[in-house]
Enzyme design. Structure first.
Site, mmCIF file in Angstrom:
data_model
loop_
_atom_site.group_PDB
_atom_site.id
_atom_site.type_symbol
_atom_site.label_atom_id
_atom_site.label_comp_id
_atom_site.label_asym_id
_atom_site.label_seq_id
_atom_site.Cartn_x
_atom_site.Cartn_y
_atom_site.Cartn_z
ATOM 1 N N GLY A 14 -11.111 1.913 12.655
ATOM 2 C CA GLY A 14 -10.669 2.322 14.002
ATOM 3 C C GLY A 14 -11.779 2.807 14.923
ATOM 4 O O GLY A 14 -11.951 2.282 16.030
ATOM 5 N N GLY B 202 -12.657 5.555 10.123
ATOM 6 C CA GLY B 202 -11.274 5.617 10.596
ATOM 7 C C GLY B 202 -10.840 7.064 10.530
ATOM 8 O O GLY B 202 -11.670 7.969 10.710
ATOM 9 N N ASN C 272 0.864 -1.170 0.000
ATOM 10 C CA ASN C 272 0.000 0.000 0.000
ATOM 11 C C ASN C 272 0.906 1.226 0.000
ATOM 12 O O ASN C 272 1.465 1.599 1.032
ATOM 13 C CB ASN C 272 -0.878 -0.053 1.252
ATOM 14 C CG ASN C 272 -1.827 1.122 1.340
ATOM 15 O OD1 ASN C 272 -1.839 2.007 0.481
ATOM 16 N ND2 ASN C 272 -2.620 1.153 2.400
ATOM 17 N N HIS D 139 -12.471 3.450 -0.195
ATOM 18 C CA HIS D 139 -12.623 2.401 0.840
ATOM 19 C C HIS D 139 -13.425 1.207 0.321
ATOM 20 O O HIS D 139 -14.016 0.457 1.104
ATOM 21 C CB HIS D 139 -13.374 2.924 2.086
ATOM 22 C CG HIS D 139 -12.642 3.959 2.886
ATOM 23 N ND1 HIS D 139 -13.295 4.990 3.524
ATOM 24 C CD2 HIS D 139 -11.329 4.128 3.157
ATOM 25 C CE1 HIS D 139 -12.414 5.745 4.158
ATOM 26 N NE2 HIS D 139 -11.206 5.238 3.950
ATOM 27 N N ASN E 237 -13.985 0.313 17.531
ATOM 28 C CA ASN E 237 -13.541 0.464 18.926
ATOM 29 C C ASN E 237 -14.267 1.499 19.767
ATOM 30 O O ASN E 237 -14.083 1.543 20.972
ATOM 31 C CB ASN E 237 -12.049 0.852 18.939
ATOM 32 C CG ASN E 237 -11.204 -0.191 18.258
ATOM 33 O OD1 ASN E 237 -11.232 -1.353 18.639
ATOM 34 N ND2 ASN E 237 -10.466 0.207 17.238
ATOM 35 N N ARG F 98 -10.378 15.963 7.278
ATOM 36 C CA ARG F 98 -11.116 16.399 6.087
ATOM 37 C C ARG F 98 -12.497 16.891 6.468
ATOM 38 O O ARG F 98 -13.142 16.325 7.350
ATOM 39 C CB ARG F 98 -11.263 15.248 5.082
ATOM 40 C CG ARG F 98 -9.973 14.872 4.421
ATOM 41 C CD ARG F 98 -10.178 13.720 3.446
ATOM 42 N NE ARG F 98 -9.063 12.814 3.543
ATOM 43 C CZ ARG F 98 -9.134 11.500 3.370
ATOM 44 N NH1 ARG F 98 -10.286 10.929 3.081
ATOM 45 N NH2 ARG F 98 -8.065 10.767 3.470
ATOM 46 N N ARG G 45 -9.653 9.283 19.993
ATOM 47 C CA ARG G 45 -9.398 8.994 21.418
ATOM 48 C C ARG G 45 -9.079 10.280 22.167
ATOM 49 O O ARG G 45 -9.573 10.508 23.271
ATOM 50 C CB ARG G 45 -8.241 8.006 21.571
ATOM 51 C CG ARG G 45 -8.626 6.587 21.259
ATOM 52 C CD ARG G 45 -7.449 5.719 21.051
ATOM 53 N NE ARG G 45 -6.739 6.104 19.829
ATOM 54 C CZ ARG G 45 -5.926 5.315 19.151
ATOM 55 N NH1 ARG G 45 -5.686 4.118 19.585
ATOM 56 N NH2 ARG G 45 -5.342 5.719 18.046
ATOM 57 N N GLU H 298 -8.585 -5.032 5.073
ATOM 58 C CA GLU H 298 -8.388 -4.723 3.658
ATOM 59 C C GLU H 298 -7.200 -5.492 3.082
ATOM 60 O O GLU H 298 -7.245 -5.968 1.953
ATOM 61 C CB GLU H 298 -8.163 -3.215 3.480
ATOM 62 C CG GLU H 298 -9.447 -2.429 3.696
ATOM 63 C CD GLU H 298 -9.191 -0.982 4.074
ATOM 64 O OE1 GLU H 298 -8.685 -0.749 5.195
ATOM 65 O OE2 GLU H 298 -9.491 -0.104 3.264
ATOM 66 N N ARG I 242 -2.639 -2.202 -3.378
ATOM 67 C CA ARG I 242 -3.833 -1.387 -3.169
ATOM 68 C C ARG I 242 -3.674 -0.140 -4.040
ATOM 69 O O ARG I 242 -2.667 0.569 -3.932
ATOM 70 C CB ARG I 242 -3.937 -0.970 -1.709
ATOM 71 C CG ARG I 242 -5.080 -0.023 -1.493
ATOM 72 C CD ARG I 242 -5.066 0.581 -0.119
ATOM 73 N NE ARG I 242 -6.163 1.510 0.007
ATOM 74 C CZ ARG I 242 -6.048 2.727 0.511
ATOM 75 N NH1 ARG I 242 -4.887 3.164 0.939
ATOM 76 N NH2 ARG I 242 -7.095 3.516 0.596
#
Ligand code: ADP
Length: 395
Positions: A328, A209, A7, A179, A332, A240, A283, A382, A90
């Site tokens: 992510g 993510g 990738n 994605h 989680n 973004r 987080r 992925e 990828r």
């Protein structure tokens, strides 16, 4: 058979080596800060967690791949890329031409280069990477897996922009999405988990993510997706902005003399969670929001955007079997999942707080017992999806 997944980003290479005979990971790693003095490369062996590193300056991707090969040699895993059964790449953008994983030929590389204007940071790196490994290991087959491919089934009414038709045609302006490998992987895994034939499965997939996107999937095929011509459109993301009124661009030009190129950087790198509260890591946002109003606002905006897309895609699909959270944040972050699914009982969406709060790396159903729509957490993979697609084609 050993399959290497590559990738390549504008200044980085991420890689994972699989043993496809038992579907295990042999090693993974990265090369970063390519083109800088402070380049860094690392390979971690999965079995014993041993780490091999390099801190020499790396001038370009071709040299990065050489350093990577060197680390593989040092680790004793393989002496060069010639030992591989195949390499899966990828590729961020496949334009309108590619709708499935494809064996690399010179024509495919040229096509990737032709659409560089649509992915100026990624496609040049992909093409260089493919050419470099083909030179190093001419007998090893290469496969490209496009991030846009899964979205190629969207109907025209989903992917067109309401701009003058001739502009859309001449400049290839349309929604391509991104994605795709993840949306496809988690929708298939979700259908299997629920025991429903993928060709009869309707779901809304939420890949959350650093980059975030939502897809509406009808009968196992992409019907709509939130990212557009580029990955800037749609949900609010780490850095973004996602959807904004496009008139903000000429407005900022008039009132602040900000040029369009600078706006491109602002919208991609300085907006989103970061733009609102100064951090792009969810987080940290959640830690900060205990005392910081802007962090709470960023969290609320992030979740509200997703809720709106769920509503829109629900209406588009009319029957929804599952809402699927992944990546992510999706996998989680119980707080975000709770906020997104709050007050959606009238749509048949309701999550069980206790199930939602349990941490696990497994695919699981977090809905209340009688919710009409199942809410699932499906860990995305992925790289494994790319390795599997590569294996299929090189066999
Ligand atoms: P990408 O591959 O797009 O860089 P990831 O899928 O790794 O991103 O997701 C990164 C995001 O997931 C970050 O915002 C990170 O804070 C968030 N994340 C990871 N673990 C947790 C967690 N336990 N709680 C909340 N957010 C988390």
């Amino acid at each position: 058979m050993k399959i290497l997944v590559l990738n390549l980003g504008s200044s980085s290479i991420k890689f994972k080596l699989f043993e496809m005979d038992d579907k295990s990971v042999i090693a993974s790693g990265l090369v970063e800060k390519i083109g800088e003095q402070s380049s860094y490369a690392k390979l971690k062996v999965e079995k014993n967690k041993e780490v091999f590193e390099s801190t020499n300056a790396i001038k370009d991707h071709a040299q990065g791949l050489e350093v990577m090969e060197e680390l593989f040699k040092k680790s004793g895993i393989m002496s060069d890329f010639g030992e591989l059964g195949g390499i899966g790449h990828r590729v961020v953008h496949g334009g309108s031409k590619y709708f499935k994983p494809t064996l690399v030929t010179e024509k495919v590389i040229q096509d990737i280069e032709d659409i560089i204007p649509l992915a100026p940071l990624h496609n040049p790196a992909h093409a260089i990477g493919i050419r470099s490994v083909m030179k190093k290991a001419p007998n090893v087959k290469n496969v490209v897996v496009f991030d846009t491919a899964f979205h190629q089934t969207m109907p025209k009414s989903s992917y067109m922009y309401a701009l003058p038709y001739e502009y859309c045609e001449k400049y290839k302006i349309r929604k391509y999405g991104a994605h795709g490998t993840s949306h496809e992987y988690v929708s298939k895994a979700g259908a299997k988990f629920m025991g429903i034939d993928i060709n009869n499965f309707n779901c809304i997939t939420l890949h959350l993510g650093n980059g975030a996107s939502a897809s509406a999937i009808k009968d196992g095929k992409c019907f709509d997706t939130s990212m557009g011509l580029t990955p800037l459109e749609g949900l609010m993301m780490g850095t973004r902005c996602g959807d904004i009124d496009p008139a903000i661009l000429p407005y900022l030009k008039r009132v602040a003399n900000i040029e369009v190129e600078e706006m491109d950087t602002i919208m991609n790198k300085k907006s989103g969670l970061y733009g609102i509260c100064g951090t792009n890591d969810m987080r940290d946002v959640e830690e900060k929001m205990k005392t910081d109003e802007k962090a709470k606002l960023a969290f609320d905006m992030f979740c509200y955007r997703i809720k709106k897309y769920v509503g829109a895609y629900y209406a588009a699909l009319s029957r929804v079997d599952a809402i699927i959270f992944t990546a992510g944040i999706g996998e989680n972050d119980n707080l975000a999942r709770e906020a997104i699914c709050e007050n959606m009982q009238s749509l048949g969406i309701a999550i069980d707080k206790e199930k939602n709060s349990i941490r696990s790396g497994e695919i699981r159903d977090i809905s209340t017992k009688d919710a009409k729509v199942r809410t699932l957490i499906v860990p995305t993979d992925e790289e494994f999806a790319i390795a599997s697609a590569t294996l299929e084609l090189v066999k």
